[in-house]
Design an enzyme around this catalytic site. Structure first.
Site, PDB file in Angstrom:
ATOM      1  N   ASP A  12      27.514  15.596 -56.448  1.00 40.76           N
ATOM      2  CA  ASP A  12      28.689  14.718 -56.356  1.00 40.76           C
ATOM      3  C   ASP A  12      28.787  14.145 -54.943  1.00 40.76           C
ATOM      4  O   ASP A  12      28.926  14.884 -53.976  1.00 40.76           O
ATOM      5  CB  ASP A  12      29.946  15.559 -56.682  1.00 40.76           C
ATOM      6  CG  ASP A  12      31.224  14.789 -56.396  1.00 40.76           C
ATOM      7  OD1 ASP A  12      32.263  15.423 -56.149  1.00 40.76           O
ATOM      8  OD2 ASP A  12      31.158  13.535 -56.391  1.00 40.76           O
ATOM      9  N   ASN A  14      31.124  11.717 -53.977  1.00 37.26           N
ATOM     10  CA  ASN A  14      32.414  11.160 -53.528  1.00 37.26           C
ATOM     11  C   ASN A  14      33.587  12.121 -53.779  1.00 37.26           C
ATOM     12  O   ASN A  14      34.732  11.714 -53.775  1.00 37.26           O
ATOM     13  CB  ASN A  14      32.672   9.821 -54.225  1.00 37.26           C
ATOM     14  CG  ASN A  14      32.875  10.003 -55.725  1.00 37.26           C
ATOM     15  OD1 ASN A  14      32.763  11.136 -56.233  1.00 37.26           O
ATOM     16  ND2 ASN A  14      33.160   8.926 -56.423  1.00 37.26           N
ATOM     17  N   ASP A  16      34.772  13.575 -56.368  1.00 34.63           N
ATOM     18  CA  ASP A  16      35.619  13.601 -57.583  1.00 34.63           C
ATOM     19  C   ASP A  16      35.110  14.646 -58.581  1.00 34.63           C
ATOM     20  O   ASP A  16      35.601  14.726 -59.710  1.00 34.63           O
ATOM     21  CB  ASP A  16      35.650  12.210 -58.244  1.00 34.63           C
ATOM     22  CG  ASP A  16      34.280  11.802 -58.800  1.00 34.63           C
ATOM     23  OD1 ASP A  16      34.177  10.722 -59.412  1.00 34.63           O
ATOM     24  OD2 ASP A  16      33.298  12.573 -58.613  1.00 34.63           O
ATOM     25  N   ASP A  20      26.933  11.768 -59.131  1.00 42.38           N
ATOM     26  CA  ASP A  20      26.805  10.306 -59.040  1.00 42.38           C
ATOM     27  C   ASP A  20      25.543   9.946 -58.254  1.00 42.38           C
ATOM     28  O   ASP A  20      24.822  10.829 -57.774  1.00 42.38           O
ATOM     29  CB  ASP A  20      28.050   9.714 -58.381  1.00 42.38           C
ATOM     30  CG  ASP A  20      28.409  10.473 -57.093  1.00 42.38           C
ATOM     31  OD1 ASP A  20      29.605  10.732 -56.866  1.00 42.38           O
ATOM     32  OD2 ASP A  20      27.465  10.842 -56.366  1.00 42.38           O
ATOM     33  N   ASP A 184      14.695   6.239 -76.137  1.00 45.94           N
ATOM     34  CA  ASP A 184      15.421   7.209 -76.953  1.00 45.94           C
ATOM     35  C   ASP A 184      15.227   6.899 -78.441  1.00 45.94           C
ATOM     36  O   ASP A 184      15.182   5.722 -78.833  1.00 45.94           O
ATOM     37  CB  ASP A 184      16.915   7.079 -76.590  1.00 45.94           C
ATOM     38  CG  ASP A 184      17.791   8.024 -77.370  1.00 45.94           C
ATOM     39  OD1 ASP A 184      17.560   9.244 -77.275  1.00 45.94           O
ATOM     40  OD2 ASP A 184      18.684   7.548 -78.085  1.00 45.94           O
ATOM     41  N   GLU A 229      10.476   9.032 -77.051  1.00 44.31           N
ATOM     42  CA  GLU A 229      11.015  10.227 -77.678  1.00 44.31           C
ATOM     43  C   GLU A 229      10.826  10.097 -79.179  1.00 44.31           C
ATOM     44  O   GLU A 229      11.521   9.348 -79.851  1.00 44.31           O
ATOM     45  CB  GLU A 229      12.500  10.427 -77.387  1.00 44.31           C
ATOM     46  CG  GLU A 229      12.972  11.779 -77.869  1.00 44.31           C
ATOM     47  CD  GLU A 229      14.315  11.771 -78.562  1.00 44.31           C
ATOM     48  OE1 GLU A 229      14.802  10.680 -78.896  1.00 44.31           O
ATOM     49  OE2 GLU A 229      14.870  12.853 -78.775  1.00 44.31           O
TER      50      GLU A 229
HETATM   51  C1  ACG Z   1      17.951  11.713 -78.830  1.00 45.64           C
HETATM   52  C2  ACG Z   1      18.554  12.149 -77.493  1.00 45.64           C
HETATM   53  C3  ACG Z   1      19.886  12.838 -77.771  1.00 45.64           C
HETATM   54  C4  ACG Z   1      20.881  11.773 -78.225  1.00 45.64           C
HETATM   55  C5  ACG Z   1      20.274  10.871 -79.226  1.00 45.64           C
HETATM   56  C6  ACG Z   1      21.144   9.787 -79.748  1.00 45.64           C
HETATM   57  C7  ACG Z   1      18.956  10.863 -79.524  1.00 45.64           C
HETATM   58  O1  ACG Z   1      17.672  13.011 -76.819  1.00 45.64           O
HETATM   59  O2  ACG Z   1      20.397  13.519 -76.630  1.00 45.64           O
HETATM   60  O3  ACG Z   1      22.024  12.438 -78.771  1.00 45.64           O
HETATM   61  O4  ACG Z   1      21.109   8.775 -78.737  1.00 45.64           O
HETATM   62  C8  ACG Z   1      16.824  13.765 -83.731  1.00 45.64           C
HETATM   63  C9  ACG Z   1      16.336  12.417 -83.207  1.00 45.64           C
HETATM   64  C10 ACG Z   1      16.237  12.391 -81.682  1.00 45.64           C
HETATM   65  C11 ACG Z   1      17.566  12.832 -81.071  1.00 45.64           C
HETATM   66  C12 ACG Z   1      17.912  14.222 -81.633  1.00 45.64           C
HETATM   67  C13 ACG Z   1      19.238  14.705 -81.090  1.00 45.64           C
HETATM   68  N1  ACG Z   1      17.492  12.880 -79.596  1.00 45.64           N
HETATM   69  O5  ACG Z   1      15.067  12.133 -83.768  1.00 45.64           O
HETATM   70  O6  ACG Z   1      15.926  11.070 -81.259  1.00 45.64           O
HETATM   71  O7  ACG Z   1      18.023  14.172 -83.049  1.00 45.64           O
HETATM   72  C14 ACG Z   1      14.054  17.489 -86.187  1.00 45.64           C
HETATM   73  C15 ACG Z   1      13.857  16.007 -86.487  1.00 45.64           C
HETATM   74  C16 ACG Z   1      14.170  15.162 -85.249  1.00 45.64           C
HETATM   75  C17 ACG Z   1      15.572  15.496 -84.744  1.00 45.64           C
HETATM   76  C18 ACG Z   1      15.630  16.978 -84.414  1.00 45.64           C
HETATM   77  C19 ACG Z   1      17.056  17.323 -83.948  1.00 45.64           C
HETATM   78  O8  ACG Z   1      12.510  15.779 -86.869  1.00 45.64           O
HETATM   79  O9  ACG Z   1      14.097  13.783 -85.595  1.00 45.64           O
HETATM   80  O10 ACG Z   1      15.824  14.745 -83.515  1.00 45.64           O
HETATM   81  O11 ACG Z   1      15.333  17.760 -85.591  1.00 45.64           O
HETATM   82  O12 ACG Z   1      17.145  18.682 -83.737  1.00 45.64           O
HETATM   83  C20 ACG Z   1      10.179  20.916 -85.380  1.00 45.64           C
HETATM   84  C21 ACG Z   1       9.880  19.690 -86.205  1.00 45.64           C
HETATM   85  C22 ACG Z   1      10.762  18.530 -85.751  1.00 45.64           C
HETATM   86  C23 ACG Z   1      12.245  18.973 -85.784  1.00 45.64           C
HETATM   87  C24 ACG Z   1      12.372  20.172 -84.872  1.00 45.64           C
HETATM   88  C25 ACG Z   1      13.814  20.627 -84.755  1.00 45.64           C
HETATM   89  O13 ACG Z   1       9.735  20.657 -84.069  1.00 45.64           O
HETATM   90  O14 ACG Z   1       8.515  19.290 -86.013  1.00 45.64           O
HETATM   91  O15 ACG Z   1      10.585  17.416 -86.624  1.00 45.64           O
HETATM   92  O16 ACG Z   1      13.039  17.899 -85.265  1.00 45.64           O
HETATM   93  O17 ACG Z   1      11.564  21.239 -85.369  1.00 45.64           O
HETATM   94  O18 ACG Z   1      14.289  20.993 -85.995  1.00 45.64           O
HETATM   95  C26 ACG Z   1      23.153  12.199 -77.952  1.00 45.64           C
HETATM   96  C27 ACG Z   1      23.910  13.503 -77.803  1.00 45.64           C
HETATM   97  C28 ACG Z   1      24.419  13.958 -79.167  1.00 45.64           C
HETATM   98  C29 ACG Z   1      25.269  12.841 -79.785  1.00 45.64           C
HETATM   99  C30 ACG Z   1      24.454  11.561 -79.857  1.00 45.64           C
HETATM  100  C31 ACG Z   1      25.279  10.397 -80.312  1.00 45.64           C
HETATM  101  O19 ACG Z   1      23.008  14.460 -77.257  1.00 45.64           O
HETATM  102  O20 ACG Z   1      25.194  15.135 -79.007  1.00 45.64           O
HETATM  103  O21 ACG Z   1      25.674  13.210 -81.083  1.00 45.64           O
HETATM  104  O22 ACG Z   1      23.964  11.201 -78.553  1.00 45.64           O
END
Ligand code: ACG
Length: 476
Positions: A12, A14, A16, A20, A184, A229
């Site tokens: 931080d 500033n 608050d 930042d 993302d 991602e």
């Molecule tokens: C991104 C960011 C995340 C953000 C968003 C939305 C997307 O990192 O912080 O949430 O802007 C899915 C999506 C990703 C997403 C995550 C949160 N991450 O694909 O893009 O959800 C399975 C699915 C994945 C899934 C994952 C979630 O396949 O698609 O990701 O589950 O747990 C093995 C399997 C693999 C499996 C995993 C886990 O590895 O091979 O397929 O993945 O097990 O089970 C942000 C905030 C959130 C908010 C949102 C709006 O963080 O809290 O809700 O914004």
């Protein structure tokens, strides 16, 4: 080594209590001392959410983080220290309060076509592929598609005007000098089928979309860094990553953590052949973004149930593998935090600079729940303690920085002998052996060259070396 930095929690500037750009700029020395050469900033744009993934203005800095000027100063200072800075870019959706969505709700057709609206009632049956959550949300009697929840309506990139807008957004940040983006939710751009009314990833369309955007960016900066991602299985990650150049290797993160937690080097070896398959051939199509944890996951030390030697072994294995390594902020201190799908700030807590939990630069935007003060965790304490967890992680990161050639090496062979993982790699004709001792006691190994300690304890004799429990070394 890239550092995944959450501005709100880092430092931080500033007073608050919210992290930042000014604070982060003051702490760039800390990052370069750690051996960091790149920074991935979690979303910095204007947003109503603490995580910033739901954007309300793609052309601005979140006022809580400072001004565009502050961002430029941070960038210049980072560049001066030889660090690249990439921005997290959540283009899949906006926040519900984005002006585009508000205009769409008020009946403005030009903006309505930027989002997806319900056309057939049976579409309401669609569910999110990984956890069966509903994907259609209702507001003012209308249903809109929002894969990541009601607060984040998906953008509709069938709309050509919107695709051009996305290019303008990326041009804006590149022209400020940022080095690239972490894209993302890359597999979600087209993930709903109007034909079937179901959630279905349209990988080909997604890849064409990202090709278009990354080619646009490369015209502005041919050296731009993109990392995608795509949280999925290896074959899907492969599909996308060649377009971006770097793809986060989620399967590797699981393979390392799951098999070190249960100390099964044999299963880890098997998994590595699968999840690092592209590094066995001569032609590497793209770089693996290698990592152990990120902001969506349980923190490493929590995952390892507090076992520091397992966490350090995971870091050691990661740094002896090819690819581009990423470390999530606070993991170097051994911060704790269990992922919870509904309140996921547990693994985004303030970075503990001070033992008492407050002081200059200390962010206090949320209470320390998983990382309480006076627990010996703070940088203030660990930074000064020779054999602290932090000092051990720092040494591992320094090892990788000194041996950055590892990033481009080819894997020759992975084998296990009495619970020791042997990883033979090659670069420019020179072979190097990495050994990771998964045993609870020392092992005596034949000396096949000069031994360099990566983590733990090592003793060298005439024709052999003794590698202590849970220790790692390089032999070449
Ligand atoms: C991104 C960011 C995340 C953000 C968003 C939305 C997307 O990192 O912080 O949430 O802007 C899915 C999506 C990703 C997403 C995550 C949160 N991450 O694909 O893009 O959800 C399975 C699915 C994945 C899934 C994952 C979630 O396949 O698609 O990701 O589950 O747990 C093995 C399997 C693999 C499996 C995993 C886990 O590895 O091979 O397929 O993945 O097990 O089970 C942000 C905030 C959130 C908010 C949102 C709006 O963080 O809290 O809700 O914004």
């Amino acid at each position: 080594m890239f550092y995944e930095l959450f501005l709100r929690s880092f430092a931080d500037g500033n007073g608050d209590g919210i992290g930042d750009f000014k604070g982060a700029t003051e702490k760039l020395d800390y990052l370069s001392e750690l051996g960091i050469t790149g920074i991935w900033l979690l979303p910095i744009m204007k947003s109503p959410s603490y995580h910033g993934y739901t954007v309300s203005d793609f052309y601005s800095v979140n006022p809580a983080y400072g001004t565009l000027e502050d961002a430029k100063v941070f960038l210049e200072r980072a560049h001066a220290k030889g660090m690249k800075v990439i921005l997290d870019m959540p283009l899949n959706h906006t926040t519900i309060t984005h002006p585009w969505f508000l205009k769409a709700l008020s009946g403005d057709n030009r903006h309505r076509s930027k989002y997806l609206w319900l056309e057939k009632p049976e579409w309401l049956k669609a569910r999110r592929p990984w956890d069966n959550q509903k994907v259609w949300s209702k507001l003012n009697g209308e249903y809109y598609y929002a894969l990541f929840g009601p607060g984040s309506p998906d953008l509709n990139y069938e709309n050509p005007e919107l695709r051009e807008e996305a290019k303008r957004i990326l041009s804006f940040w590149l022209s400020l000098g940022f080095d690239g983006f972490r894209f993302d939710a890359a597999k979600h751009i087209f993930d709903f089928s109007k034909e079937t009314g179901k959630c279905e990833y349209q990988h080909e369309r997604n890849i064409a979309f990202w090709k278009d955007l990354t080619e646009h960016c490369r015209k502005i900066n041919p050296d731009a860094v993109f990392v995608s991602e795509v949280w999925d299985d290896p074959d899907i990650v492969d599909l996308y990553s060649t377009v971006f150049g770097i793809g986060f290797n989620f399967p590797l993160a699981y393979a390392i953590k799951e098999n070190i937690l249960v100390l099964n080097p044999g299963k880890l070896a098997e998994a590595l052949y699968h999840v690092m398959n592209r590094y066995f051939g001569d032609e590497i199509l793209y770089a693996s973004g290698t990592f152990l944890t990120n902001h969506d996951m349980t923190r490493l030390l929590s995952y390892m149930k507090g076992d520091e030697s397992k966490a350090l072994l995971a870091f050691s294995v990661l740094t002896t593998l090819p690819g581009i390594p990423f470390i999530y902020y606070g993991e170097e201190l051994g911060m704790k935090g269990e992922y919870n799908e509904f309140a996921n700030e547990a693994q985004l807590e303030p970075f503990p600079w001070f033992e008492l939990g407050s002081g200059p630069w200390q962010t206090e935007w949320k209470a320390f729940a998983s990382n309480p003060p006076f627990s010996g965790l703070s940088y203030e304490v660990q930074g000064l303690t020779i054999h602290s967890y932090f000092s051990r992680v720092k040494n591992i990161l320094h090892f990788r920085k000194k041996n950055s050639w590892i990033g481009n090496c080819k894997i020759l062979e992975i084998k296990v002998k009495n619970n020791v993982l042997f990883l033979a790699v090659e670069v420019k004709g020179e072979t190097t052996l990495f050994v990771h001792n998964f045993n609870p006691k020392a092992v005596i190994l034949e000396k096949q060259g000069h031994a360099t300690l990566i983590n733990g304890e090592l003793s060298e004799f005439e024709n052999s070396i003794s590698l202590e429990r849970m220790s790692s070394a390089m032999i070449k």
